[in-house]
Write a protein that holds these residues in place. Structure first.
Motif, PDB file in Angstrom:
ATOM      1  N   ASP A   1     -41.205 -31.756 -43.857  1.00  0.00           N
ATOM      2  CA  ASP A   1     -41.292 -30.682 -43.333  1.00  0.00           C
ATOM      3  C   ASP A   1     -42.490 -30.417 -42.211  1.00  0.00           C
ATOM      4  OD1 ASP A   1     -41.448 -27.766 -42.777  1.00  0.00           O
ATOM      5  OD2 ASP A   1     -42.585 -27.121 -44.547  1.00  0.00           O
TER       6      ASP A   1
ATOM      7  N   LYS B   1     -34.625 -20.830 -51.507  1.00  0.00           N
ATOM      8  CA  LYS B   1     -35.777 -19.894 -51.093  1.00  0.00           C
ATOM      9  C   LYS B   1     -36.272 -20.666 -49.868  1.00  0.00           C
ATOM     10  CE  LYS B   1     -35.709 -16.800 -54.306  1.00  0.00           C
ATOM     11  NZ  LYS B   1     -35.086 -15.657 -54.300  1.00  0.00           N
ATOM     12  N   GLY B   2     -36.421 -20.033 -48.502  1.00  0.00           N
ATOM     13  CA  GLY B   2     -37.341 -20.253 -47.738  1.00  0.00           C
ATOM     14  C   GLY B   2     -36.057 -21.548 -46.673  1.00  0.00           C
ATOM     15  N   ILE B   3     -36.741 -22.175 -45.727  1.00  0.00           N
ATOM     16  CA  ILE B   3     -36.130 -23.079 -44.912  1.00  0.00           C
ATOM     17  C   ILE B   3     -35.952 -24.187 -45.993  1.00  0.00           C
ATOM     18  CG2 ILE B   3     -36.062 -24.404 -42.876  1.00  0.00           C
ATOM     19  CD1 ILE B   3     -35.879 -21.282 -42.659  1.00  0.00           C
ATOM     20  N   CYS B   4     -37.139 -24.643 -46.390  1.00  0.00           N
ATOM     21  CA  CYS B   4     -37.244 -25.670 -47.255  1.00  0.00           C
ATOM     22  C   CYS B   4     -36.055 -25.713 -48.607  1.00  0.00           C
ATOM     23  CB  CYS B   4     -38.467 -25.978 -47.897  1.00  0.00           C
ATOM     24  SG  CYS B   4     -39.865 -26.364 -46.622  1.00  0.00           S
ATOM     25  N   GLY B   5     -36.218 -24.559 -49.413  1.00  0.00           N
ATOM     26  CA  GLY B   5     -35.142 -24.503 -50.335  1.00  0.00           C
ATOM     27  C   GLY B   5     -33.817 -24.502 -50.067  1.00  0.00           C
TER      28      GLY B   5
ATOM     29  N   TYR C   1     -37.082 -17.063 -44.925  1.00  0.00           N
ATOM     30  CA  TYR C   1     -38.174 -17.918 -44.468  1.00  0.00           C
ATOM     31  C   TYR C   1     -39.493 -17.608 -45.110  1.00  0.00           C
ATOM     32  CZ  TYR C   1     -42.107 -19.390 -41.435  1.00  0.00           C
ATOM     33  OH  TYR C   1     -43.170 -19.740 -40.900  1.00  0.00           O
ATOM     34  N   ILE C   2     -40.268 -18.565 -45.489  1.00  0.00           N
ATOM     35  CA  ILE C   2     -41.273 -18.232 -46.422  1.00  0.00           C
ATOM     36  C   ILE C   2     -42.504 -18.834 -45.318  1.00  0.00           C
ATOM     37  CG2 ILE C   2     -42.733 -19.018 -48.294  1.00  0.00           C
ATOM     38  CD1 ILE C   2     -40.130 -20.354 -49.623  1.00  0.00           C
TER      39      ILE C   2
ATOM     40  N   TYR D   1     -42.175 -32.436 -49.405  1.00  0.00           N
ATOM     41  CA  TYR D   1     -41.897 -31.956 -50.503  1.00  0.00           C
ATOM     42  C   TYR D   1     -40.855 -32.728 -51.278  1.00  0.00           C
ATOM     43  CZ  TYR D   1     -43.716 -27.337 -49.192  1.00  0.00           C
ATOM     44  OH  TYR D   1     -44.408 -26.186 -49.011  1.00  0.00           O
TER      45      TYR D   1
ATOM     46  N   GLU E   1     -39.889 -24.460 -36.823  1.00  0.00           N
ATOM     47  CA  GLU E   1     -40.219 -25.598 -37.859  1.00  0.00           C
ATOM     48  C   GLU E   1     -39.030 -26.397 -38.112  1.00  0.00           C
ATOM     49  OE1 GLU E   1     -40.909 -23.283 -41.930  1.00  0.00           O
ATOM     50  OE2 GLU E   1     -40.763 -25.184 -43.072  1.00  0.00           O
TER      51      GLU E   1
ATOM     52  N   TRP F   1     -48.390 -28.803 -38.527  1.00  0.00           N
ATOM     53  CA  TRP F   1     -48.402 -29.002 -40.211  1.00  0.00           C
ATOM     54  C   TRP F   1     -47.381 -30.100 -40.546  1.00  0.00           C
ATOM     55  CZ3 TRP F   1     -45.643 -28.869 -44.675  1.00  0.00           C
ATOM     56  CH2 TRP F   1     -46.359 -28.686 -45.844  1.00  0.00           C
TER      57      TRP F   1
ATOM     58  N   CYS G   1     -46.139 -19.535 -44.286  1.00  0.00           N
ATOM     59  CA  CYS G   1     -47.277 -20.143 -44.512  1.00  0.00           C
ATOM     60  C   CYS G   1     -48.596 -19.825 -43.781  1.00  0.00           C
ATOM     61  CB  CYS G   1     -47.176 -21.548 -44.572  1.00  0.00           C
ATOM     62  SG  CYS G   1     -46.034 -22.410 -45.870  1.00  0.00           S
TER      63      CYS G   1
ATOM     64  N   ILE H   1     -41.384 -24.470 -54.436  1.00  0.00           N
ATOM     65  CA  ILE H   1     -40.489 -23.495 -53.610  1.00  0.00           C
ATOM     66  C   ILE H   1     -39.062 -23.810 -54.386  1.00  0.00           C
ATOM     67  CG2 ILE H   1     -38.991 -23.264 -51.566  1.00  0.00           C
ATOM     68  CD1 ILE H   1     -41.465 -24.267 -49.897  1.00  0.00           C
TER      69      ILE H   1
ATOM     70  N   THR I   1     -51.439 -24.874 -48.468  1.00  0.00           N
ATOM     71  CA  THR I   1     -50.370 -23.568 -48.291  1.00  0.00           C
ATOM     72  C   THR I   1     -50.439 -23.033 -49.875  1.00  0.00           C
ATOM     73  OG1 THR I   1     -48.027 -23.141 -48.353  1.00  0.00           O
ATOM     74  CG2 THR I   1     -48.581 -25.434 -48.601  1.00  0.00           C
TER      75      THR I   1
ATOM     76  N   ASP J   1     -44.277 -27.725 -39.475  1.00  0.00           N
ATOM     77  CA  ASP J   1     -44.463 -26.558 -38.544  1.00  0.00           C
ATOM     78  C   ASP J   1     -45.217 -26.588 -37.579  1.00  0.00           C
ATOM     79  OD1 ASP J   1     -43.496 -25.135 -40.725  1.00  0.00           O
ATOM     80  OD2 ASP J   1     -45.388 -24.693 -41.696  1.00  0.00           O
TER      81      ASP J   1
HETATM   82  N1  SME Z   1     -41.868 -22.421 -44.257  1.00  0.00           N
HETATM   83  C1  SME Z   1     -41.282 -23.161 -45.269  1.00  0.00           C
HETATM   84  C2  SME Z   1     -42.196 -23.081 -46.423  1.00  0.00           C
HETATM   85  C3  SME Z   1     -42.942 -24.369 -46.615  1.00  0.00           C
HETATM   86  S1  SME Z   1     -44.490 -24.175 -45.491  1.00  0.00           S
HETATM   87  O1  SME Z   1     -43.955 -24.187 -43.927  1.00  0.00           O
HETATM   88  C4  SME Z   1     -45.508 -25.413 -45.522  1.00  0.00           C
HETATM   89  C5  SME Z   1     -39.966 -22.414 -45.809  1.00  0.00           C
HETATM   90  O2  SME Z   1     -39.729 -21.397 -45.193  1.00  0.00           O
HETATM   91  O3  SME Z   1     -39.442 -23.117 -46.744  1.00  0.00           O
END
Ligand code: SME
Length: 150
Positions: free
Chosen positions: A122, A72-76, A96-97, A44, A106, A40, A99, A68, A63, A124
């Motif tokens: 990003d 929050k999550g890896i991205c945030g 971690y969020i 973002y 990731e 993936w 998807c 986001i 997704t 995955d």
């Molecule tokens: N896993 C990501 C969220 C985005 S999805 O991978 C597309 C995260 O923890 O920020």
């Protein structure tokens, strides 16, 4: 592999007849099609003045996480740390969020325009622990090229 892809990235970036969105989508397609563990691939971007990220062009399973919040999550987390985040095993991460249940690892690389963190790429992977420093350097190259057209 990365050295071969770099000129192709540059070629896509310099296609002035395509919109920025189209060019970013083509970069996602190029990476997804040529790097077997990039399952993936998406961008973002900071959502205006809000402390959140908004999903841009991507390739892979749709997704639910189109917005986001920062932190929050890896991205945030990358939105606030301004640093690369390589996750060899997503299950070992508290913040971690998920998807998709197939995702094992990731990598998120921030994208800077004039020194400001405006977004990120990003990736995955369904493969455990596939990312090396070569991925980081390559994705930094991609983001520097993208920054030039934003
Ligand atoms: N896993 C990501 C969220 C985005 S999805 O991978 C597309 C995260 O923890 O920020």
């Amino acid at each position: 592999m990365f050295e071969k892809l770099k000129p192709q990235v540059t070629e896509i970036i310099t296609q002035k007849s395509s919109s920025v969105e189209e060019r970013l989508l083509q970069i996602c397609q190029l990476l997804n099609a040529n790097i077997d563990y990039y399952d993936w691939v998406g961008f973002y971007f900071k959502n205006g003045d809000k402390p959140e990220l908004k999903l841009g062009p991507y390739v892979g399973e749709p997704t639910d996480h189109t917005i986001i919040p920062f932190g929050k999550g890896i991205c945030g987390q990358v939105a606030v740390s301004n640093e690369n985040f390589v996750v060899p095993d997503v299950q070992a991460q508290d913040n971690y969020i998920a998807c998709s249940i197939t995702v094992k690892s990731e990598i998120v690389i921030p994208l800077f325009v004039n020194g400001e963190n405006v977004g990120q790429i990003d990736i995955d992977s369904n493969t455990p622990d596939p990312f090396t420093e070569a991925d980081e350097r390559f994705l930094e190259f991609v983001n520097e090229k993208v920054a030039g057209i934003l």
